[in-house]
Design a protein around this motif. Structure first.
Motif, PDB file in Angstrom:
ATOM      1  N   CYS A   1     150.035   9.856  11.571  1.00  0.00           N
ATOM      2  CA  CYS A   1     150.420   9.283  12.862  1.00  0.00           C
ATOM      3  C   CYS A   1     150.961  10.388  13.759  1.00  0.00           C
ATOM      4  O   CYS A   1     151.536  11.375  13.280  1.00  0.00           O
ATOM      5  CB  CYS A   1     151.487   8.208  12.687  1.00  0.00           C
ATOM      6  N   SER A   2     150.821  10.219  15.041  1.00  0.00           N
ATOM      7  CA  SER A   2     151.380  11.183  16.002  1.00  0.00           C
ATOM      8  C   SER A   2     152.809  10.840  16.356  1.00  0.00           C
ATOM      9  O   SER A   2     153.553  11.681  16.850  1.00  0.00           O
ATOM     10  CB  SER A   2     150.522  11.209  17.263  1.00  0.00           C
ATOM     11  N   GLY A   3     153.215   9.597  16.122  1.00  0.00           N
ATOM     12  CA  GLY A   3     154.555   9.140  16.449  1.00  0.00           C
ATOM     13  C   GLY A   3     154.605   8.258  17.668  1.00  0.00           C
ATOM     14  O   GLY A   3     155.611   7.590  17.924  1.00  0.00           O
ATOM     15  N   SER A   4     153.541   8.224  18.451  1.00  0.00           N
ATOM     16  CA  SER A   4     153.529   7.420  19.669  1.00  0.00           C
ATOM     17  C   SER A   4     152.846   6.070  19.467  1.00  0.00           C
ATOM     18  O   SER A   4     152.847   5.231  20.374  1.00  0.00           O
ATOM     19  CB  SER A   4     152.827   8.188  20.794  1.00  0.00           C
ATOM     20  N   GLU A   5     152.232   5.849  18.311  1.00  0.00           N
ATOM     21  CA  GLU A   5     151.514   4.600  18.065  1.00  0.00           C
ATOM     22  C   GLU A   5     152.483   3.418  18.041  1.00  0.00           C
ATOM     23  O   GLU A   5     153.639   3.540  17.623  1.00  0.00           O
ATOM     24  CB  GLU A   5     150.754   4.668  16.736  1.00  0.00           C
ATOM     25  N   LYS A   6     152.002   2.269  18.455  1.00  0.00           N
ATOM     26  CA  LYS A   6     152.796   1.051  18.413  1.00  0.00           C
ATOM     27  C   LYS A   6     152.705   0.376  17.053  1.00  0.00           C
ATOM     28  O   LYS A   6     153.542  -0.460  16.722  1.00  0.00           O
ATOM     29  CB  LYS A   6     152.344   0.086  19.504  1.00  0.00           C
ATOM     30  N   SER A   7     151.676   0.707  16.283  1.00  0.00           N
ATOM     31  CA  SER A   7     151.483   0.090  14.980  1.00  0.00           C
ATOM     32  C   SER A   7     150.829   1.095  14.043  1.00  0.00           C
ATOM     33  O   SER A   7     150.080   1.971  14.488  1.00  0.00           O
ATOM     34  CB  SER A   7     150.605  -1.166  15.093  1.00  0.00           C
ATOM     35  N   ILE A   8     151.102   0.986  12.771  1.00  0.00           N
ATOM     36  CA  ILE A   8     150.455   1.884  11.813  1.00  0.00           C
ATOM     37  C   ILE A   8     148.949   1.640  11.762  1.00  0.00           C
ATOM     38  O   ILE A   8     148.192   2.502  11.314  1.00  0.00           O
ATOM     39  CB  ILE A   8     151.054   1.735  10.399  1.00  0.00           C
ATOM     40  N   SER A   9     148.517   0.480  12.199  1.00  0.00           N
ATOM     41  CA  SER A   9     147.079   0.220  12.231  1.00  0.00           C
ATOM     42  C   SER A   9     146.369   1.127  13.238  1.00  0.00           C
ATOM     43  O   SER A   9     145.147   1.292  13.193  1.00  0.00           O
ATOM     44  CB  SER A   9     146.808  -1.251  12.569  1.00  0.00           C
ATOM     45  N   ASP A  10     147.141   1.750  14.159  1.00  0.00           N
ATOM     46  CA  ASP A  10     146.573   2.684  15.124  1.00  0.00           C
ATOM     47  C   ASP A  10     146.531   4.114  14.597  1.00  0.00           C
ATOM     48  O   ASP A  10     145.993   4.997  15.248  1.00  0.00           O
ATOM     49  CB  ASP A  10     147.384   2.654  16.433  1.00  0.00           C
ATOM     50  N   CYS A  11     147.128   4.362  13.429  1.00  0.00           N
ATOM     51  CA  CYS A  11     147.144   5.708  12.850  1.00  0.00           C
ATOM     52  C   CYS A  11     145.857   5.969  12.081  1.00  0.00           C
ATOM     53  O   CYS A  11     145.165   5.040  11.636  1.00  0.00           O
ATOM     54  CB  CYS A  11     148.338   5.878  11.906  1.00  0.00           C
ATOM     55  N   ASN A  12     145.548   7.246  11.893  1.00  0.00           N
ATOM     56  CA  ASN A  12     144.400   7.623  11.079  1.00  0.00           C
ATOM     57  C   ASN A  12     144.733   7.488   9.606  1.00  0.00           C
ATOM     58  O   ASN A  12     145.840   7.801   9.169  1.00  0.00           O
ATOM     59  CB  ASN A  12     143.990   9.077  11.372  1.00  0.00           C
ATOM     60  N   SER A  13     143.769   7.040   8.815  1.00  0.00           N
ATOM     61  CA  SER A  13     143.944   6.926   7.366  1.00  0.00           C
ATOM     62  C   SER A  13     142.566   6.798   6.734  1.00  0.00           C
ATOM     63  O   SER A  13     141.535   6.826   7.419  1.00  0.00           O
ATOM     64  CB  SER A  13     144.805   5.703   7.019  1.00  0.00           C
ATOM     65  N   ARG A  14     142.545   6.649   5.426  1.00  0.00           N
ATOM     66  CA  ARG A  14     141.286   6.471   4.712  1.00  0.00           C
ATOM     67  C   ARG A  14     140.750   5.056   4.837  1.00  0.00           C
ATOM     68  O   ARG A  14     139.670   4.747   4.336  1.00  0.00           O
ATOM     69  CB  ARG A  14     141.468   6.812   3.226  1.00  0.00           C
TER      70      ARG A  14
END
Length: 807
Positions: free
Chosen positions: A112-125
């Motif tokens: 995550c970059s830290g600015s996302e509103k939800s972890i679903s917006d972060c990159n992952s596998r």
């Protein structure tokens, strides 16, 4: 790996409503969840229980799961803490610090970059795509500050957390009450009030769990008729009922239970308040000490026969430390693979403590030395001993000491004991006997009835005041320091506070003070405290304090009957700087045995050694520079296996330059080398000043920090060792005047205890030594506490054997 839910403590921190695990129901989303549309919910789980930290778990696709620590960052933690209703994160943890979860690992390589509103917006596998195990579960530590406007949901789980604080209320105030309170009516704190538990269906296993939480190893029977007569006259207020523990839980909140509604007038109509009675571990009855194994002598002998003794090492407080077991006559450690709260609780209860608060991995209490005896320990929690659990015998190659397991056990609350004090007398040793009695928060002092008072009763009181009991009658505090861990030591006698004379105030006394204050170890014993802020205390009320270092409180130490101090005034008041961590030096015994030999060294090569007093006294009368001295030489490798770097007591400004060797000495005496006869008489000695305390080598991934070249910093880093080779000056014992015979070679590190260590019992090493006048044989070298009592006894018997003719 699948683990039983009772091995973790579940905590709902925020947006999700976590119901008790035994109902197998999914929590319902709250109105405040930012992920309501996606069905995401979050919670903290694991152990130790805290409302703002724990293993992070996410509810996705109707199933709770964990997050892998691969690529985990603070940015990830910030977003997750905001999901949990906190403003930000202060840290995160890896390698399942809060215990291993169960079920799916929902996210891996989350970035995550830290600015996302939800972890679903972060990159992952992707959801459910992971190559991790639950040994890599991530945790977060959130700042204890809620997002403005956040309201914690009022759910059944928030009620469940009310079980966290419990107590036993005794029904009789008597000076004969044991220390601490171990029997009484079970009460649960709710909204600043204490309420009872209905005994309908209450079982022995429930009592077992309660006793474990309170720091006691097991439950025991009590006089039910006595309590029935008392309870029939009471009007209890019930809060809890239908408790159904299996007996292996480490906390009552892990058991199936139900709460009564507030002000329920029909609750527990056919029952009465629960009464619980627990056994007290030997450490808290005066028959043991923190540095000793918590077993009675008979039990020790029985267990030595099957080599089933367990001890804790390296812990700052009673009931915590690295787990060590005796096997094949030698003490060794336990590898942390599969180490969990069930196994940790078995250890705690076996040693006379309660259930485990934490099952620590990764050598959190320092690395051990010697063999690793167990791996992949699996306990159900019902075992009487760790040796009754399933485990694997391993070799040193299978596990490293960086994987040693540790525990933190529940211990009895010592603040509401039936403690005694003397009041109204002219000195510390006389006065009216008063008893401190009562449950937590309601302690009060009272008198003992004088009827039947005699010499025997008075003798018991004197013993309790001075020896063998953990007593808070002599209260202490530290004031004036920059932190809670340092300050001037002040003592309360009667109603007055005063300071201690610093004459003879050493690390040993300071160690006891820090222990009594619950602040760990003494980093420094301060004898001048003028630079700390002054309090309104100006009177000296205690002097001549002398401790062995193992006492639980300063009251158990010797002191002057009347105040007598060479240096008066608050400038010379005793002070301490405490620390929760300390170094621990251990000598590599095998290297001494491998490298020992005799050298006849010419006198003309010993001028420098003579200058540093490294030869026996008869060397002064030698015909210099002709002749020689016979030296027993060996290498010594000193490891720091503790949790803090070993630093010289003296600052750089007071180090002494030695021109002969071209370096600074930072300690007067660092190690003593002695040769002892069969009756313990010293026949030859040597000593080594710390003329170059530095990191010679370190474990993998540990960097050297200390090097004495060019007036550098001196010390030994955690995980490093200082090697003194056999060919270095003063690395010997001058045995020129020693006659042939059987001897003991003894090496003692930090002999004057000038520098604080977590464990002084492993500072001595001993070897059997046979000298025929020409050659020397050194064998059976071992650290002082590395063998069983039986093995040490055989070693000592060897000293008394007659000299055998050597072929």
């Amino acid at each position: 790996m699948m683990v039983d839910l009772s091995s973790s403590l579940w905590v709902l921190c925020t947006l999700s409503a976590l119901v008790p695990a035994w109902t197998q129901q999914d929590p319902q989303p709250t109105n405040r969840s930012p992920n309501q549309s996606s069905g995401l919910k979050f919670r903290l789980a694991g152990f130790p229980r805290k409302h703002n930290e724990g293993r992070i778990e996410v509810f996705y696709n109707q199933e709770w799961g964990t997050i892998c620590d691969d690529d985990f960052t603070m940015e990830n933690a910030h977003i997750l803490c905001r999901h949990l209703g906190f403003t930000e994160a202060t840290g995160w943890t890896h390698s399942a610090k809060y215990g291993k979860g169960i079920g799916r690992i929902w996210l891996d390589n989350m970035i995550c970059s830290g600015s996302e509103k939800s972890i679903s917006d972060c990159n992952s596998r992707g959801w459910g795509n992971s190559d991790c195990t639950h040994e890599e579960d991530a945790g977060v530590i959130c700042k204890d500050e809620r997002i403005p406007g956040y309201v914690e949901p009022n759910t059944i789980e928030t009620e469940q957390r009310q079980v966290e604080e419990i107590r036993l209320r005794p029904v009789i105030a008597s000076a004969k009450n044991r220390l601490p309170i171990n029997e009484g009516i079970l009460e649960i704190k709710h909204r600043d009030a204490w309420e009872q538990v209905c005994d309908e269906g209450w079982s022995q296993t429930n009592s077992h769990v309660v006793c474990g939480m309170l720091g006691f190893p097991s439950e025991k029977k009590f006089n039910k008729n006595f309590y029935k007569l008392y309870l029939d006259k009471q009007k209890p207020s019930f809060r809890l009922h239908s408790v159904k523990c299996a007996g292996t839980e480490v906390h009552l909140s892990l058991c199936p239970l139900e709460f009564y509604k507030v002000n329920n007038s029909v609750s527990c109509q056919n029952g009465a308040p629960v009464v619980v009675s627990c056994t007290i571990g030997p450490v808290f009855t005066g028959s043991g000490a923190p540095g000793q194994t918590a077993m009675k002598k008979k039990k020790v002998v029985q267990q030595q026969q099957r080599e089933g003794i367990i001890r804790l090492k390296g812990g700052a407080r009673p009931g915590e430390g690295r787990v060590e077991i005796l096997k094949n006559g030698q003490w060794g450690t336990v590898c942390d693979d599969r180490w969990d709260l069930h196994a940790a609780s078995v250890v705690c209860r076996e040693l006379g403590f309660g259930s485990a608060k934490e099952a620590l991995t990764g050598a959190r209490m320092g690395q051990g030395m010697g063999p690793i005896h167990m791996n992949e320990v699996r306990c159900s929690g019902n075992e009487k001993s760790l040796f009754d659990c399933q485990y694997k015998n391993i070799t040193q190659e299978d596990c490293k000491h960086s994987e040693d397991s540790s525990v933190k056990c529940n211990i009895p609350y010592m603040g509401y004991e039936a403690t005694i004090r003397l009041a109204g007398g002219r000195s510390l040793h006389e006065g009216r006997v008063e008893v401190l009695w009562g449950p937590r928060g309601e302690e009060r002092w009272g008198l003992i009835c004088g009827n039947g008072w005699g010499t025997k009763e008075a003798a018991v009181v004197c013993q309790q005041l001075g020896l063998g009991f953990v007593s808070t009658a002599l209260q202490i505090r530290i004031v004036g320091g920059r932190t809670q861990f340092e300050g001037r030591v002040e003592v309360k006698l009667g109603t007055s506070w005063g300071y201690l004379c610093s004459d003879g105030w050493t690390t040993k006394e300071a160690m006891v003070a820090c222990r009594q204050l619950g602040l760990g170890y003494s980093l420094h014993a301060v004898t001048e405290t003028w630079y700390w802020d002054a309090s309104n205390v100006t009177e000296m009320i205690l002097s001549g304090v002398r401790c062995s270092g193992s006492e639980m409180s300063l009251q158990q130490c010797y002191n002057h009957r009347t105040v007598s101090c060479k240096n008066t005034g608050t400038r010379h008041a005793a002070g301490v700087i405490c620390s929760e961590t300390a170094s621990d030096l251990v000598l590599h015994a095998a290297l001494v045995q491998e490298t020992a030999y005799i050298e006849d060294r010419p006198l003309h090569m010993l001028y420098c050694a003579a200058e540093e007093n490294c030869l026996s006294s008869t060397a002064r009368n030698a015909n210099w520079p002709y002749g020689h001295r016979r030296l027993l030489r060996f290498s010594s490798q000193i490891h720091n296996t503790g949790r803090a770097d070993f630093r010289p007591k003296a600052g750089r400004h007071s180090w002494v330059w030695h021109e002969c060797h071209g370096h600074y000495h930072s300690m007067d005496i660092f190690t003593n080398y002695d040769l002892l006869t069969s009756n313990g008489t010293k026949v030859a000695e040597g000593h080594k000043a710390s003329f170059c305390l530095e990191d010679s080598e370190c474990q993998e991934l540990v960097s050297k920090r200390y090097e004495c070249a060019n007036f550098g910093e001196q010390g030994i880093t955690v995980g490093c060792w200082d090697l003194y080779r056999h060919d270095i000056d003063c690395q010997w014992i001058d045995i020129t005047d020693v006659k042939p015979g059987n001897y003991i070679l003894q090496v003692v590190i930090n002999p004057n205890s000038e520098v604080a260590e977590s464990d002084f019992t492993n500072n001595a090493m001993k070897c059997n030594c046979k000298y025929d006048g020409h050659r020397i044989w050194v064998h059976n070298c071992h650290i002082g506490d590395a063998l069983s009592e039986e093995a040490n006894k055989r070693f000592e018997q060897y000293r008394g054997q007659l000299n055998n003719q050597i072929q």
